[in-house]
Design a protein around this motif. Structure first.
Motif, PDB file in Angstrom:
ATOM      1  N   ARG A 131       0.835  -1.198   0.000  1.00 32.68           N
ATOM      2  CA  ARG A 131       0.000   0.000   0.000  1.00 32.68           C
ATOM      3  C   ARG A 131       0.869   1.247   0.000  1.00 32.68           C
ATOM      4  O   ARG A 131       0.579   2.218  -0.709  1.00 32.68           O
ATOM      5  CB  ARG A 131      -0.923  -0.009   1.215  1.00 32.68           C
ATOM      6  CG  ARG A 131      -1.851   1.206   1.252  1.00 32.68           C
ATOM      7  CD  ARG A 131      -2.786   1.169   2.437  1.00 32.68           C
ATOM      8  NE  ARG A 131      -3.601   2.359   2.492  1.00 32.68           N
ATOM      9  CZ  ARG A 131      -4.435   2.635   3.484  1.00 32.68           C
ATOM     10  NH1 ARG A 131      -4.579   1.788   4.495  1.00 32.68           N
ATOM     11  NH2 ARG A 131      -5.151   3.751   3.480  1.00 32.68           N
ATOM     12  N   GLU A 132       1.921   1.233   0.789  1.00 34.79           N
ATOM     13  CA  GLU A 132       2.805   2.398   0.841  1.00 34.79           C
ATOM     14  C   GLU A 132       3.488   2.623  -0.503  1.00 34.79           C
ATOM     15  O   GLU A 132       3.675   3.759  -0.944  1.00 34.79           O
ATOM     16  CB  GLU A 132       3.847   2.231   1.947  1.00 34.79           C
ATOM     17  CG  GLU A 132       4.699   3.471   2.154  1.00 34.79           C
ATOM     18  CD  GLU A 132       5.434   3.440   3.474  1.00 34.79           C
ATOM     19  OE1 GLU A 132       6.660   3.663   3.442  1.00 34.79           O
ATOM     20  OE2 GLU A 132       4.805   3.198   4.517  1.00 34.79           O
ATOM     21  N   GLN A 133       3.843   1.537  -1.180  1.00 33.59           N
ATOM     22  CA  GLN A 133       4.458   1.657  -2.501  1.00 33.59           C
ATOM     23  C   GLN A 133       3.491   2.324  -3.470  1.00 33.59           C
ATOM     24  O   GLN A 133       3.881   3.187  -4.262  1.00 33.59           O
ATOM     25  CB  GLN A 133       4.856   0.276  -3.019  1.00 33.59           C
ATOM     26  CG  GLN A 133       5.586   0.300  -4.354  1.00 33.59           C
ATOM     27  CD  GLN A 133       5.940  -1.090  -4.813  1.00 33.59           C
ATOM     28  OE1 GLN A 133       5.149  -1.754  -5.482  1.00 33.59           O
ATOM     29  NE2 GLN A 133       7.122  -1.551  -4.455  1.00 33.59           N
ATOM     30  N   GLY A 134       2.221   1.948  -3.385  1.00 37.14           N
ATOM     31  CA  GLY A 134       1.217   2.554  -4.254  1.00 37.14           C
ATOM     32  C   GLY A 134       1.026   4.026  -3.954  1.00 37.14           C
ATOM     33  O   GLY A 134       0.881   4.846  -4.868  1.00 37.14           O
ATOM     34  N   GLU A 135       1.044   4.398  -2.682  1.00 39.03           N
ATOM     35  CA  GLU A 135       0.894   5.798  -2.305  1.00 39.03           C
ATOM     36  C   GLU A 135       2.082   6.617  -2.796  1.00 39.03           C
ATOM     37  O   GLU A 135       1.926   7.734  -3.289  1.00 39.03           O
ATOM     38  CB  GLU A 135       0.757   5.914  -0.791  1.00 39.03           C
ATOM     39  CG  GLU A 135      -0.567   5.377  -0.268  1.00 39.03           C
ATOM     40  CD  GLU A 135      -0.686   5.487   1.230  1.00 39.03           C
ATOM     41  OE1 GLU A 135       0.313   5.854   1.884  1.00 39.03           O
ATOM     42  OE2 GLU A 135      -1.779   5.237   1.753  1.00 39.03           O
ATOM     43  N   THR A 136       3.267   6.052  -2.649  1.00 42.94           N
ATOM     44  CA  THR A 136       4.462   6.746  -3.132  1.00 42.94           C
ATOM     45  C   THR A 136       4.387   6.961  -4.629  1.00 42.94           C
ATOM     46  O   THR A 136       4.706   8.044  -5.139  1.00 42.94           O
ATOM     47  CB  THR A 136       5.728   5.949  -2.779  1.00 42.94           C
ATOM     48  OG1 THR A 136       5.826   5.814  -1.357  1.00 42.94           O
ATOM     49  CG2 THR A 136       6.982   6.650  -3.290  1.00 42.94           C
ATOM     50  N   ARG A 137       3.958   5.943  -5.364  1.00 41.22           N
ATOM     51  CA  ARG A 137       3.853   6.062  -6.819  1.00 41.22           C
ATOM     52  C   ARG A 137       2.881   7.181  -7.196  1.00 41.22           C
ATOM     53  O   ARG A 137       3.147   7.959  -8.112  1.00 41.22           O
ATOM     54  CB  ARG A 137       3.398   4.732  -7.427  1.00 41.22           C
ATOM     55  CG  ARG A 137       3.359   4.753  -8.954  1.00 41.22           C
ATOM     56  CD  ARG A 137       2.821   3.463  -9.531  1.00 41.22           C
ATOM     57  NE  ARG A 137       3.646   2.322  -9.166  1.00 41.22           N
ATOM     58  CZ  ARG A 137       3.248   1.311  -8.404  1.00 41.22           C
ATOM     59  NH1 ARG A 137       2.013   1.294  -7.898  1.00 41.22           N
ATOM     60  NH2 ARG A 137       4.060   0.314  -8.128  1.00 41.22           N
ATOM     61  N   ARG A 138       1.767   7.266  -6.488  1.00 41.48           N
ATOM     62  CA  ARG A 138       0.805   8.320  -6.794  1.00 41.48           C
ATOM     63  C   ARG A 138       1.391   9.707  -6.543  1.00 41.48           C
ATOM     64  O   ARG A 138       1.200  10.629  -7.335  1.00 41.48           O
ATOM     65  CB  ARG A 138      -0.471   8.117  -5.968  1.00 41.48           C
ATOM     66  CG  ARG A 138      -1.307   6.928  -6.433  1.00 41.48           C
ATOM     67  CD  ARG A 138      -2.671   6.926  -5.805  1.00 41.48           C
ATOM     68  NE  ARG A 138      -2.629   6.618  -4.379  1.00 41.48           N
ATOM     69  CZ  ARG A 138      -2.634   5.384  -3.885  1.00 41.48           C
ATOM     70  NH1 ARG A 138      -2.678   4.346  -4.704  1.00 41.48           N
ATOM     71  NH2 ARG A 138      -2.610   5.180  -2.576  1.00 41.48           N
TER      72      ARG A 138
END
Length: 211
Positions: A131-138
């Motif tokens: 989830r954190e990886q996805g937030e960072t990507r956004r």
């Protein structure tokens, strides 16, 4: 310790300041290239400070953003750091200043999100790595779009060149894969509005999110 959200990766370190009189030639060159972006950010009321690390920082991202005491810190880590030259490898010398400005505009995008209460503000909450990886990507996608919107407004003739460079530094997969948003910005006319780079980026960013 401050959280830093740079163009190419994520690092943590403390941020001592250094007197302007002791800046190196490389630091001065980067600061001059970033100056128009910094001036614009301050005109927009962003709480932005400049910090240059006086100690050697091998392997660090040359330009990054930190947050401390409600203010954004644009941090240069140039000394003893081969990445300061490697990040511009292959870029013609006449265009390197523009790429540095684009990197600075990317970081200003993070600052604006932080100032508006978004971005990485809630990063202290426990989350799964995925989830954190996805937030960072956004967040990286938004910041890339700010950089492109800024370039479009001031260096329109070089827009496609900067876009191609951004695509070249974005690796497939991982937290910094912003290609979905870069694809939306393939035609520079998406930024043909009178709005600020932040608002222009936000509209396209939300499109990429499916909102």
């Amino acid at each position: 310790m401050l959280k830093l959200f740079p163009l190419l990766s994520l690092v943590l370190f403390s941020l001592p300041a250094v007197a302007a009189s002791s800046l190196t030639a490389l630091e001065t060159r980067w600061l001059k290239a970033a100056a128009p972006v910094v001036s614009y950010a301050r005109e927009q009321g962003l709480p932005l400070d400049i910090v240059v690390q006086p100690q050697e920082a091998p392997g660090s991202v040359p330009l990054a953003l930190g947050f401390d005491g409600g203010r954004c810190k644009l941090v240069l880590s140039m000394r003893g750091n081969a990445q300061a030259e490697a990040v511009l490898q292959g870029v013609p010398s006449a265009r390197q200043g523009l790429m540095i400005a684009a990197m600075a505009a990317h970081e200003i995008g993070h600052c604006q999100r932080h100032a508006q209460g978004g971005g990485f503000v809630q990063r202290g909450i426990v989350r799964s790595d995925l989830r954190e990886q996805g937030e960072t990507r956004r967040e990286e996608g938004y910041a890339d779009l700010v950089a492109l919107a800024w370039v479009h407004a001031r260096h329109r003739d070089a827009y496609q060149e900067v876009l191609a460079w951004l695509r070249s530094v974005r690796q497939e997969g991982g937290s910094h894969d912003t290609r979905a948003w870069l694809a939306l910005a393939g035609d520079s006319t998406v930024f043909d509005t009178a709005q600020t780079p932040f608002k222009q980026a936000d509209l396209l960013w939300r499109q990429g999110l499916g909102e």
